[in-house]
Design a protein around this motif. Structure first.
Motif, short mmCIF file in Angstrom:
data_model
loop_
_atom_site.label_atom_id
_atom_site.label_comp_id
_atom_site.label_asym_id
_atom_site.label_seq_id
_atom_site.Cartn_x
_atom_site.Cartn_y
_atom_site.Cartn_z
N ALA A 38 -3.45 -6.08 10.39
CA ALA A 38 -2.83 -5.25 11.36
C ALA A 38 -1.32 -4.97 11.20
CB ALA A 38 -2.86 -5.81 12.81
N THR A 39 -0.65 -5.83 10.25
CA THR A 39 0.66 -5.80 10.00
C THR A 39 1.27 -4.78 8.55
OG1 THR A 39 0.75 -7.63 8.64
CG2 THR A 39 1.02 -8.05 10.88
N ALA A 40 0.14 -4.34 7.99
CA ALA A 40 0.55 -3.49 6.81
C ALA A 40 0.87 -2.30 7.26
CB ALA A 40 -0.64 -3.45 5.92
N PRO A 41 1.74 -1.42 6.60
CA PRO A 41 2.15 -0.29 7.03
C PRO A 41 1.24 1.08 6.66
CG PRO A 41 3.41 -0.60 4.97
CD PRO A 41 2.60 -1.74 5.35
N TYR A 95 -7.05 -0.99 2.49
CA TYR A 95 -6.00 -0.18 2.60
C TYR A 95 -4.79 -0.95 3.18
CZ TYR A 95 -3.13 4.02 3.34
OH TYR A 95 -2.23 4.82 3.30
N ASP A 96 -3.66 -0.81 2.29
CA ASP A 96 -2.57 -1.40 2.77
C ASP A 96 -1.31 -0.45 2.80
OD1 ASP A 96 -2.23 -0.98 0.17
OD2 ASP A 96 -2.02 -2.92 -0.60
N GLY A 97 -1.53 0.76 2.78
CA GLY A 97 -0.31 1.72 2.82
C GLY A 97 0.44 1.85 1.36
N ARG A 98 0.02 1.28 0.41
CA ARG A 98 0.54 1.27 -0.94
C ARG A 98 0.77 2.62 -1.39
NH1 ARG A 98 -2.30 1.21 -5.37
NH2 ARG A 98 -4.21 0.40 -4.33
N THR A 129 1.46 4.21 14.45
CA THR A 129 2.64 3.97 15.50
C THR A 129 2.23 2.53 16.23
OG1 THR A 129 2.86 6.26 15.74
CG2 THR A 129 4.30 4.82 17.18
N LYS A 130 0.83 2.68 16.29
CA LYS A 130 0.39 1.32 17.07
C LYS A 130 -1.16 1.35 16.98
CE LYS A 130 0.38 -1.17 21.44
NZ LYS A 130 0.82 -0.98 23.06
N HIS A 174 -10.01 -5.64 11.24
CA HIS A 174 -9.52 -5.48 9.98
C HIS A 174 -10.58 -6.40 9.05
CE1 HIS A 174 -6.56 -2.72 10.30
NE2 HIS A 174 -5.83 -3.32 11.48
N LEU A 175 -10.43 -6.63 7.71
CA LEU A 175 -10.97 -7.27 6.89
C LEU A 175 -10.79 -8.86 7.23
CD1 LEU A 175 -9.64 -6.52 3.23
CD2 LEU A 175 -11.81 -5.82 4.42
#
Length: 477
Positions: free
Chosen positions: A106-109, A77-80, A113-114, A120-121
């Motif tokens: 950890a950087t994908a939206p 999941y990447d926030g797409r 908030t934190k 992650h993968l």
């Protein structure tokens, strides 16, 4: 009405029956039992997909896997597609996570908030080799599920202990804030996911000699469904165990890990109570999927049977019936509208789920449909589970279906699909499935996306060497 905070507790690979309050003979979960006693336990909860990454993407978005196309463990999941976290952030809520998420990175939206110490993968790519399905490789692949087995302390054990302690500290700090914004905290635990390694004291509490051999084992004459057999031919974890003694040890470790996990959750729930936040917080506890636990000679997840698709789900807090057991079909996709309901925010009307708060306060609905799907590692084609009332229907693209009467046969040992007397039931369930999607077209779409991913990594042979061979590693500190 003031919004409620949400504490979302997610375990990994926990069967719905792996709870003391569900009557398990070996597992003791006093903290989750107490949570269920002050809330509602849903006994017919399903994962949207019996594998980690797609299930978690569906949880994040509130949408079915076939709608969002996060098909397998190489498509994090990447926030797409926005989810409940994005809606909460837009409304000014604090949305944070602790522990395992299993998103792309950890950087994908992804709506937080934190993120605190997230898992992650691996390398942001996950199991690329598992996307090679068109066709499925003919060469068997080691499962590596049991390279570690028995008493000890794994990196996952230490990670779960740390996640629980940090979550408790987070709640204590949040309680001390003045005029704090409404918050949602996601706490992800890894247990009872493999490796099946657990501290000695938890294993000592399990009577290994009293554990029965896994049921419906092929060595006892059981014949697997051809789709399931193809999966086993691809990677046969049971053969790697090899002996009845090791099978019992594996089950004992799984049970013990669930007890270990309950102790960690207890630390978080104790902090919630001690800080006074319990009065303003609704707690949701669930798991991403279950585990086959040796039934049919299968371990891990990735099948449609109850053990792999049936998950625990508990909702507790203000406005939730206490001590209730609800038999309505529910799913992880119902969590998105629930979190938004807690925050007094409207859910997108196109979401397939409903708020669990509403479902808990209604009488049971035997007609509600339960659904799960699988398009990932080890599968020659798409597989779909449809539940309604007493019936469980398994649709395998290119293979004959399965039909089980869950009321008369909760262990799913007798496939009724080929019996003429159940033809109308089978056709009814198939019709419901086709109203949701086109099974064959969805299978083709998943494989096309996976073929494209494999091509980006240099083709089949190159892709088969990409990604972790076992479980995703914990983050480096």
């Amino acid at each position: 009405m003031m919004p409620f905070n949400t504490l979302l507790l997610l375990t990994d690979e926990q069967d719905a029956h792996a709870l003391g309050c569900a009557g398990h003979p070996f597992i003791k979960t006093p903290h989750l039992d107490a949570l269920a006693a002050r809330g509602t336990r849903f006994t017919q909860a399903l994962t949207p997909s019996p594998i980690c990454v797609p299930a978690r993407a569906a949880l994040a978005t509130g949408r079915w896997v076939h709608d969002i196309a996060y098909w397998d463990n190489a498509m994090g999941y990447d926030g797409r597609i926005p989810g409940w976290g994005h809606a909460l952030q837009t409304a000014g809520h604090c949305v944070e996570s602790m522990g395992k998420l299993h998103y792309v990175n950890a950087t994908a939206p992804t709506g937080f908030t934190k993120q605190h110490d997230p898992l992650h993968l691996a390398d942001g790519i996950g199991q690329v080799w598992g996307s090679v399905r068109n066709p499925l490789p003919s060469t068997p692949r080691p499962s590596r599920l049991f390279t570690e087995l028995g008493a000890g302390e794994s990196s996952y054990n230490r990670y779960d202990i740390s996640s629980a302690e940090h979550a408790a500290q987070w709640l204590q700090a949040k309680a001390a804030e003045k005029d704090a914004a409404p918050w949602t905290l996601f706490v992800g635990f890894v247990a009872p996911h493999f490796p099946l390694v657990v501290p000695q004291r938890f294993l000592d509490a399990i009577d290994i000699d009293a554990i029965a051999e896994p049921r419906l084992h092929p060595l006892s004459g059981y014949q697997r469904h051809p789709w399931v057999q193809r999966h086993a031919d691809f990677s046969n974890a049971d053969d790697e165990l090899g002996t009845p003694e090791r099978r019992r040890l594996a089950l004992a470790c799984y049970y013990a890990l669930t007890c270990f996990m309950d102790e960690q959750i207890g630390k978080v729930l104790q902090a919630l109570g001690q800080t006074g936040l319990q009065a303003s917080t609704r707690v949701i506890m669930s798991s991403d999927h279950g585990d086959n636990q040796g039934a049919r000679g299968m371990w891990n997840k990735s099948t449609l049977y109850r053990e792999a698709t049936h998950i625990p789900l508990i909702l507790a807090g203000p406005g939730i019936p206490k001590g209730k057991v609800c038999a309505t079909q529910v799913n992880l996709v119902d969590i998105a509208p629930t979190v938004l309901d807690n925050a007094n925010l409207p859910a997108d009307p196109t979401l397939p789920g409903r708020s669990l708060v509403a479902i808990a306060n209604e009488t049971d609905d035997p007609e509600r449909i339960g659904f799960s799907e699988y398009h990932a590692v080890g599968s020659p084609s798409a597989a779909y589970l449809l539940r309604q009332g007493q019936w469980a229907y398994h649709h395998y693209v290119g293979y004959e279906p399965e039909l089980f009467d869950i009321a008369a046969d909760p262990g799913q040992s007798v496939n009724l699909a080929a019996h003429e007397g159940y033809r109308s039931i089978r056709e009814h369930m198939a019709s419901l499935l086709h109203q949701m999607l086109d099974p064959g077209a969805t299978d083709q779409r998943a494989k096309a996306d996976q073929d494209a991913l494999v091509a980006r990594f240099g083709g089949r042979e190159a892709a088969l060497g990409k990604g972790p061979m076992g479980a995703s590693p914990v983050p480096s500190r």
